[in-house]
Scaffold this motif. Structure first.
Motif, PDB file in Angstrom:
ATOM      1  N   GLN A 196      16.139 -23.168 -30.719  1.00 21.21           N
ATOM      2  CA  GLN A 196      15.579 -22.115 -29.802  1.00 21.21           C
ATOM      3  C   GLN A 196      14.126 -21.807 -30.298  1.00 21.21           C
ATOM      4  N   CYS A 197      13.398 -21.795 -29.295  1.00 12.87           N
ATOM      5  CA  CYS A 197      12.111 -21.439 -29.797  1.00 12.87           C
ATOM      6  C   CYS A 197      11.392 -19.898 -29.119  1.00 12.87           C
ATOM      7  N   ILE A 198      12.301 -19.626 -27.932  1.00 10.65           N
ATOM      8  CA  ILE A 198      11.735 -18.552 -27.191  1.00 10.65           C
ATOM      9  C   ILE A 198      13.140 -17.479 -27.234  1.00 10.65           C
ATOM     10  N   PRO A 199      13.120 -16.447 -27.166  1.00  6.01           N
ATOM     11  CA  PRO A 199      14.315 -15.631 -27.035  1.00  6.01           C
ATOM     12  C   PRO A 199      14.763 -15.585 -25.293  1.00  6.01           C
ATOM     13  N   LEU A 200      15.932 -15.467 -25.128  1.00  7.34           N
ATOM     14  CA  LEU A 200      16.351 -15.572 -23.670  1.00  7.34           C
ATOM     15  C   LEU A 200      16.017 -14.334 -22.909  1.00  7.34           C
ATOM     16  N   ASN A 201      15.520 -13.368 -23.636  1.00  4.89           N
ATOM     17  CA  ASN A 201      14.802 -12.332 -22.816  1.00  4.89           C
ATOM     18  C   ASN A 201      13.515 -12.081 -22.495  1.00  4.89           C
ATOM     19  N   GLU A 202      12.945 -13.431 -22.655  1.00  4.49           N
ATOM     20  CA  GLU A 202      11.403 -13.645 -22.682  1.00  4.49           C
ATOM     21  C   GLU A 202      11.205 -14.875 -21.715  1.00  4.49           C
ATOM     22  N   ILE A 203       9.942 -14.779 -20.939  1.00  6.25           N
ATOM     23  CA  ILE A 203       9.724 -16.237 -20.222  1.00  6.25           C
ATOM     24  C   ILE A 203       9.123 -17.260 -21.229  1.00  6.25           C
ATOM     25  N   ALA A 204       9.372 -18.357 -20.928  1.00  2.46           N
ATOM     26  CA  ALA A 204       8.867 -19.591 -21.361  1.00  2.46           C
ATOM     27  C   ALA A 204       7.794 -20.346 -20.520  1.00  2.46           C
ATOM     28  N   TYR A 232      -0.524 -18.515 -25.527  1.00  2.00           N
ATOM     29  CA  TYR A 232      -0.135 -19.965 -25.228  1.00  2.00           C
ATOM     30  C   TYR A 232       1.027 -20.515 -25.244  1.00  2.00           C
ATOM     31  N   SER A 233       1.877 -20.178 -26.010  1.00  2.00           N
ATOM     32  CA  SER A 233       3.227 -20.539 -26.118  1.00  2.00           C
ATOM     33  C   SER A 233       4.438 -19.558 -26.079  1.00  2.00           C
ATOM     34  N   ARG A 234       4.107 -18.359 -26.627  1.00  2.00           N
ATOM     35  CA  ARG A 234       5.068 -17.416 -26.362  1.00  2.00           C
ATOM     36  C   ARG A 234       4.327 -15.906 -26.105  1.00  2.00           C
ATOM     37  N   SER A 235       4.295 -15.721 -24.864  1.00  3.43           N
ATOM     38  CA  SER A 235       3.596 -14.419 -24.373  1.00  3.43           C
ATOM     39  C   SER A 235       4.353 -13.415 -24.659  1.00  3.43           C
ATOM     40  N   GLY A 236       5.608 -13.068 -24.856  1.00  5.72           N
ATOM     41  CA  GLY A 236       6.491 -12.052 -25.193  1.00  5.72           C
ATOM     42  C   GLY A 236       6.904 -11.138 -24.012  1.00  5.72           C
ATOM     43  N   LYS A 237       6.268 -11.757 -22.583  1.00  5.40           N
ATOM     44  CA  LYS A 237       6.584 -11.099 -21.409  1.00  5.40           C
ATOM     45  C   LYS A 237       8.293 -11.294 -21.256  1.00  5.40           C
ATOM     46  N   SER A 238       8.650 -10.229 -20.651  1.00 13.35           N
ATOM     47  CA  SER A 238      10.075 -10.015 -20.458  1.00 13.35           C
ATOM     48  C   SER A 238      10.673 -11.074 -19.185  1.00 13.35           C
ATOM     49  N   LEU A 239      11.800 -11.464 -19.492  1.00 16.58           N
ATOM     50  CA  LEU A 239      12.540 -12.488 -18.401  1.00 16.58           C
ATOM     51  C   LEU A 239      13.500 -11.489 -17.713  1.00 16.58           C
ATOM     52  N   ASN A 282       9.035 -19.970 -13.869  1.00 11.91           N
ATOM     53  CA  ASN A 282       9.202 -19.659 -15.260  1.00 11.91           C
ATOM     54  C   ASN A 282       9.622 -18.074 -15.220  1.00 11.91           C
ATOM     55  N   ARG A 283       9.538 -17.429 -14.385  1.00 14.92           N
ATOM     56  CA  ARG A 283       9.924 -15.968 -14.260  1.00 14.92           C
ATOM     57  C   ARG A 283      11.301 -15.819 -13.933  1.00 14.92           C
ATOM     58  N   ASP A 284      12.212 -16.772 -13.574  1.00 16.20           N
ATOM     59  CA  ASP A 284      13.558 -16.666 -13.601  1.00 16.20           C
ATOM     60  C   ASP A 284      14.630 -17.664 -14.013  1.00 16.20           C
ATOM     61  N   THR A 285      14.050 -18.414 -15.058  1.00 14.21           N
ATOM     62  CA  THR A 285      14.839 -19.637 -15.301  1.00 14.21           C
ATOM     63  C   THR A 285      14.683 -19.755 -17.055  1.00 14.21           C
ATOM     64  N   ILE A 286      15.630 -20.286 -17.526  1.00 11.20           N
ATOM     65  CA  ILE A 286      15.791 -20.938 -18.937  1.00 11.20           C
ATOM     66  C   ILE A 286      15.381 -22.474 -18.915  1.00 11.20           C
ATOM     67  N   SER A 287      14.508 -22.769 -19.764  1.00 11.14           N
ATOM     68  CA  SER A 287      14.189 -23.924 -19.970  1.00 11.14           C
ATOM     69  C   SER A 287      14.724 -24.665 -20.934  1.00 11.14           C
ATOM     70  N   ILE A 288      15.026 -26.121 -20.961  1.00 13.19           N
ATOM     71  CA  ILE A 288      15.337 -27.011 -21.982  1.00 13.19           C
ATOM     72  C   ILE A 288      14.649 -28.192 -22.165  1.00 13.19           C
ATOM     73  N   GLU A 289      13.978 -28.536 -23.090  1.00 11.20           N
ATOM     74  CA  GLU A 289      13.273 -29.750 -23.271  1.00 11.20           C
ATOM     75  C   GLU A 289      14.017 -30.584 -24.148  1.00 11.20           C
ATOM     76  N   CYS A 290      14.105 -32.067 -23.662  1.00 13.06           N
ATOM     77  CA  CYS A 290      15.155 -33.063 -24.387  1.00 13.06           C
ATOM     78  C   CYS A 290      14.175 -34.211 -25.020  1.00 13.06           C
ATOM     79  N   CYS A 291      14.482 -34.472 -26.191  1.00 14.25           N
ATOM     80  CA  CYS A 291      13.679 -35.840 -26.908  1.00 14.25           C
ATOM     81  C   CYS A 291      14.209 -36.753 -26.268  1.00 14.25           C
ATOM     82  N   HIS A 292      13.700 -38.107 -26.332  1.00 13.61           N
ATOM     83  CA  HIS A 292      14.174 -39.017 -25.830  1.00 13.61           C
ATOM     84  C   HIS A 292      13.918 -40.437 -26.689  1.00 13.61           C
ATOM     85  N   PRO A 293      14.609 -41.241 -26.949  1.00 10.95           N
ATOM     86  CA  PRO A 293      13.898 -42.351 -28.104  1.00 10.95           C
ATOM     87  C   PRO A 293      12.864 -43.417 -27.678  1.00 10.95           C
ATOM     88  N   ASP A 294      12.681 -43.607 -26.200  1.00 13.09           N
ATOM     89  CA  ASP A 294      11.843 -44.644 -25.676  1.00 13.09           C
ATOM     90  C   ASP A 294      11.261 -44.160 -24.540  1.00 13.09           C
TER      91      ASP A 294
END
Length: 201
Positions: A114-122, A57-64, A129-141
């Motif tokens: 960092q939640c997911i290694p860069l050699n795995e998909i998120a 559900y959140s870290r498949s371990g599939k290779s990027l 998902n198959r060819d990008t690095i993703s960054i989530e950003c928190c925000h105050p409002d």
């Protein structure tokens, strides 16, 4: 006198051995995978490595296999911390409510997890998902605008990733650019601010 029927225990024993080997093999693969992670480090950036447990559900371990871009997201959860969002991803292995995660989460104090290694998909950017690095950003409002600490860490992290993967500013995109989803909200509703962000890279 009735002869007792002898039970052939061989098939049962073979089955037990096979099951044990499968279990040991799975454990070995999981252990190897957990140790063979890409813990990303950038001088001057407070990156914490809190990798999710491998699960469907959140870290498949599939290779990027390749990285062609970086996708920016916002959490859509005003006031939440990087740790809150990381724990949400981790708990999906129990709740099983959806499939979502991100390589990095940037918090309100500029901290980065960092939640997911860069050699795995998120599970963040749909068909990218198959060819990008993703960054989530928190925000105050509710506006979705990043505060100064989050914004500054985002700029530094994206610059570092661009250098690592030999990317250009046009390779940095919003979730919106993939699916049309209003994410990250502030950068979708304020196109000029998105262009300004790209110009800083």
């Amino acid at each position: 006198m009735v002869k007792k029927k002898r039970i052939n225990k061989k098939p049962v024993l073979i089955m037990v051995v096979i099951l044990m080997l499968i279990s040991l093999g799975s454990f070995y693969i999981a252990s190897t995978h957990q140790n063979d992670v890409e813990a990303y480090q950038v001088e001057g950036l407070p990156i914490q490595h809190q990798f999710l447990t491998i699960n469907p559900y959140s870290r498949s371990g599939k290779s990027l296999h390749r990285v062609n871009g970086i996708v920016i997201h916002y959490t859509a959860n005003p006031g939440s911390t990087a740790k809150n969002n990381r724990n949400y991803f981790e708990n999906l292995r129990y709740t099983k409510t959806t499939s979502v995660s991100s390589h990095f989460i940037i918090g309100l104090d500029g901290e980065i997890i960092q939640c997911i290694p860069l050699n795995e998909i998120a599970y963040a950017s749909n068909n990218r998902n198959r060819d990008t690095i993703s960054i989530e950003c928190c925000h105050p409002d509710e506006s979705g605008k990043f505060n100064e600490e989050t914004y500054n860490s985002l700029v530094k992290l994206v610059r570092a990733l661009m250098k690592t993967y030999h990317l250009q500013s046009q390779d940095v995109i919003r979730h919106y650019d993939v699916t049309g989803k209003i994410c990250p909200k502030y950068f979708v509703e304020h196109e000029d601010q998105w262009k300004e962000f790209l110009n800083t890279l």
